[in-house]
Design a protein around this motif. Structure first.
Motif, mmCIF file in Angstrom:
data_model
loop_
_atom_site.group_PDB
_atom_site.id
_atom_site.type_symbol
_atom_site.label_atom_id
_atom_site.label_comp_id
_atom_site.label_asym_id
_atom_site.label_seq_id
_atom_site.Cartn_x
_atom_site.Cartn_y
_atom_site.Cartn_z
ATOM 1 N N VAL A 172 0.824 -1.207 0.000
ATOM 2 C CA VAL A 172 0.000 0.000 0.000
ATOM 3 C C VAL A 172 0.856 1.254 0.000
ATOM 4 C CG1 VAL A 172 -1.985 -1.091 1.099
ATOM 5 C CG2 VAL A 172 -0.192 -0.102 2.524
ATOM 6 N N LYS A 173 2.128 1.123 0.429
ATOM 7 C CA LYS A 173 3.050 2.250 0.441
ATOM 8 C C LYS A 173 4.462 1.737 0.179
ATOM 9 C CE LYS A 173 0.281 5.705 1.481
ATOM 10 N NZ LYS A 173 0.072 6.873 0.576
ATOM 11 N N SER A 174 5.295 2.648 -0.335
ATOM 12 C CA SER A 174 6.716 2.364 -0.496
ATOM 13 C C SER A 174 7.485 3.391 0.309
ATOM 14 C CB SER A 174 7.135 2.445 -1.962
ATOM 15 O OG SER A 174 6.528 1.426 -2.716
ATOM 16 N N CYS A 175 8.538 2.976 1.002
ATOM 17 C CA CYS A 175 9.341 3.858 1.850
ATOM 18 C C CYS A 175 10.617 4.220 1.111
ATOM 19 C CB CYS A 175 9.675 3.173 3.166
ATOM 20 S SG CYS A 175 10.706 4.193 4.255
ATOM 21 N N LEU A 176 10.869 5.527 0.955
ATOM 22 C CA LEU A 176 12.051 5.999 0.245
ATOM 23 C C LEU A 176 13.284 6.005 1.132
ATOM 24 C CD1 LEU A 176 10.535 8.965 -1.815
ATOM 25 C CD2 LEU A 176 10.798 6.569 -2.441
ATOM 26 N N VAL A 177 13.095 5.700 2.412
ATOM 27 C CA VAL A 177 14.246 5.586 3.314
ATOM 28 C C VAL A 177 14.681 4.124 3.412
ATOM 29 C CG1 VAL A 177 15.111 5.973 5.666
ATOM 30 C CG2 VAL A 177 13.526 7.621 4.626
ATOM 31 N N CYS A 178 13.683 3.252 3.582
ATOM 32 C CA CYS A 178 13.977 1.821 3.682
ATOM 33 C C CYS A 178 14.177 1.164 2.320
ATOM 34 C CB CYS A 178 12.827 1.102 4.418
ATOM 35 S SG CYS A 178 12.499 1.711 6.074
ATOM 36 N N PHE A 179 13.752 1.852 1.241
ATOM 37 C CA PHE A 179 13.770 1.284 -0.106
ATOM 38 C C PHE A 179 12.991 -0.021 -0.160
ATOM 39 C CE2 PHE A 179 17.941 3.590 -0.074
ATOM 40 C CZ PHE A 179 17.543 4.607 -0.902
ATOM 41 N N MET A 180 11.847 -0.039 0.511
ATOM 42 C CA MET A 180 11.020 -1.229 0.537
ATOM 43 C C MET A 180 9.568 -0.829 0.407
ATOM 44 S SD MET A 180 12.909 -3.311 3.627
ATOM 45 C CE MET A 180 12.058 -4.837 3.313
ATOM 46 N N SER A 181 8.751 -1.799 -0.065
ATOM 47 C CA SER A 181 7.316 -1.593 -0.169
ATOM 48 C C SER A 181 6.635 -2.460 0.880
ATOM 49 C CB SER A 181 6.820 -1.963 -1.573
ATOM 50 O OG SER A 181 7.418 -1.126 -2.549
ATOM 51 N N PHE A 182 5.546 -1.907 1.512
ATOM 52 C CA PHE A 182 4.908 -2.586 2.644
ATOM 53 C C PHE A 182 3.420 -2.763 2.398
ATOM 54 C CE2 PHE A 182 8.488 -0.132 4.332
ATOM 55 C CZ PHE A 182 9.211 -1.119 4.975
ATOM 56 N N CYS A 183 2.930 -3.938 2.835
ATOM 57 C CA CYS A 183 1.488 -4.136 2.864
ATOM 58 C C CYS A 183 0.941 -3.423 4.101
ATOM 59 C CB CYS A 183 1.167 -5.628 2.892
ATOM 60 S SG CYS A 183 1.807 -6.466 4.356
#
Length: 539
Positions: free
Chosen positions: A107-118
């Motif tokens: 539902v979102k991607s984190c530009l710090v973690c470089f990961m996408s999360f449900c």
């Protein structure tokens, strides 16, 4: 990914990266716990090594140590927790990078973690104070490809100078003086360009499909022509074979009849001679018998009948003449030649009809005409004027040869007809575009001319050496046919429907122009014009 039923245990025994129950839990120097795989994967994508929870920076990449106590507690927890299966992510969705097993939709991607999360794995970013500061964006696939390799920032802009995607930091350094626009704006521009490119590509595809169809049509026409040529050949050769067979039969019949007549005559004479021999033999026998008789009365009475010679023919004037076959074969061949000539006329007529289908409409070009030539306004006639006109020195104009070319040139098959009636000398043919027009030359194919010259003493195809042909009576209209691809130039007597001459093996490398030359008027004898005539096909 698995979802546990006990929320308190899930919070305390879950990895803050994958939000799942710890798997081989390890501890960082700052005291936080993670799955060994999760922290290893997290640091693999970093330039500087920090804790995902408190962001504490480490001078070098830490070697995480196994948390024995936590491992035991996790093992006990797993035995008491029931895990539920989660639905799969759709093919068009961005998958969660944290889920183990079958991933959920991010539902979102984190530009710090470089990961996408449900949604379940996004919960720490919504709860933990440090993670709340991370920049979240709409789910993006291949997030690492969307980040600037130099500044670790999202590629949000487009440099129009270097035609590359850049981040905000790039516009303050390497691309400081370059015009940049948001990706969306450049996307709209490029989308419009793509539409134009697609239109051009489709047009190119259609052109090539049209060429394919033209090639197929050419092959189809070639097959029709080939079938017709074979059929015509079979018909002509069959007629010749029939004629040869008839000539052979007639020859055999004639020779056999003459032989039979001679044999019959000889047989009659032989019978007659044999009969006379028999009569003479009988008379001889009677004479021998009579010579032995002593009866004087019988001898004298019988001798009287033997004294008179039997009626015989004077054979000194009788002879059997062998039949003469002189001229028999020649007469048969004359008949064959007549049939062959007739079939040749039919073949030439059919050939002329085919080449006439390549008729082109041509008009004479006054800019090329020799100054002594006069052209009619419609550009269809040319004749010798006798007086050299004062004209501008056009580079296309013939200076010495009394020639004129047409306005049109051709690089394919074409045919035109010229009326030569009442002329005593003329020249027709074709010439390539780059011929010499200002110097006196010997006109030959090597110099770019394929011409047919007519004089009162004969016809000549100008070559090296020249090809001389017998004069044709009452030559009124001449057809000229060029098969560019086959290297063929043919001249036809249109009225007689025959081919006068064909130049084969010609080499063409540039456009060809029809050429006309009315020649000198010879004190008025040759004053008639050359006339470009429309083709009138006969049935």
């Amino acid at each position: 990914m698995a979802c546990a039923n006990a929320p308190w245990f899930e919070e305390n025994f879950s990895c803050s990266i994958c939000l799942d129950v710890f798997s081989s839990p390890v501890s960082t120097p700052c005291g936080h716990n993670f799955c060994r795989t999760c922290i290893t994967k997290f640091w693999d994508g970093q330039v500087r090594y920090k804790c995902p929870v408190c962001n504490e920076l480490f001078q070098s990449r830490p070697y995480p140590r196994v948390n024995t106590l936590l491992s035991e507690l996790v093992a006990q927890f797993k035995t008491s927790v029931r895990v539920e299966e989660q639905p799969c992510v759709e093919p068009a969705d961005v998958p969660c990078d944290v889920c183990t097993g079958t991933p959920l939709k991010a539902v979102k991607s984190c530009l710090v973690c470089f990961m996408s999360f449900c949604q379940p794995h996004l919960e720490p970013h919504q709860r933990v104070t440090v993670l709340k500061k991370h920049r979240l964006v709409e789910p993006m696939d291949r997030l690492e490809d969307r980040m600037c390799k130099k500044h670790d920032r999202l590629l949000e802009l487009f440099c129009q100078t270097e035609q590359v995607c850049v981040c905000q930091y790039c516009t303050e350094t390497d691309h400081k003086s370059h015009p940049v626009v948001p990706l969306k704006e450049e996307y709209q521009v490029k989308t419009a360009q793509l539409g134009k490119i697609e239109s051009e590509v489709q047009q190119m595809i259609q052109e090539r499909q049209r060429h394919i169809q033209e090639i197929k049509d050419t092959v189809k026409r070639s097959k029709v022509d080939a079938d017709r040529e074979i059929a015509d050949g079979v018909q002509v050769l069959a007629a010749l074979m029939r004629c040869i067979e008839k000539c052979q039969d007639d020859l055999n019949k004639m020779v056999k009849e003459r032989l039979k007549s001679t044999e019959k005559q000889a047989e009659g004479l032989i019978k007659e001679l044999e009969q006379e021999i028999e009569d003479l033999t009988n008379r001889s026998s009677e004479g021998k018998q009579l010579s032995h008789t002593k009866d004087h009365l019988h001898f004298l009475q019988a001798f009287r009948s033997l004294k008179d010679a039997p009626a015989t023919r004077d054979w000194t004037t009788v002879e059997v003449c062998p039949p003469s076959y002189v001229g028999t074969l020649r007469r048969s061949l004359d008949q064959l030649e007549e049939t062959l000539s007739m079939e040749m006329r039919k073949l030439c007529d059919a050939e002329l009809k085919r080449v006439q289908q390549y008729e082109v409409d041509v008009t004479l070009d006054p800019d090329t005409a020799h100054p002594k030539l006069i052209l009619t306004e419609d550009g269809k006639q040319v004749y010798y004027g006798g007086v050299r006109k004062k004209l501008t020195d056009n580079p296309k104009r013939f200076k010495h040869q009394m020639y004129v070319l047409t306005r049109q040139n051709f690089s394919g098959s074409f045919y035109f007809e010229v009326q030569v009636k009442d002329k005593t000398e003329w020249c027709l043919g074709v010439a390539r575009e780059s011929i010499t027009r200002k110097e006196r030359i010997i006109v030959t194919p090597k110099m770019g001319y394929w011409t047919f010259h007519f004089k009162k003493d004969g016809l000549v195809f100008r070559d090296d050496p020249a090809v001389r042909l017998p004069l044709r009576a009452e030559l009124q209209k001449v057809g000229v046919f060029v098969d560019y691809d086959e290297g063929l130039v043919s001249f036809y007597d249109v009225e007689a429907r025959v081919c006068i001459y064909s130049a084969t093996g010609c080499t063409f490398s540039e456009p060809l122009y029809p050429l006309l030359c009315p020649c000198d008027h010879e004190f008025g004898i040759n004053s008639a014009p050359l006339i470009i005539s429309p083709v009138h096909q006969t049935d």
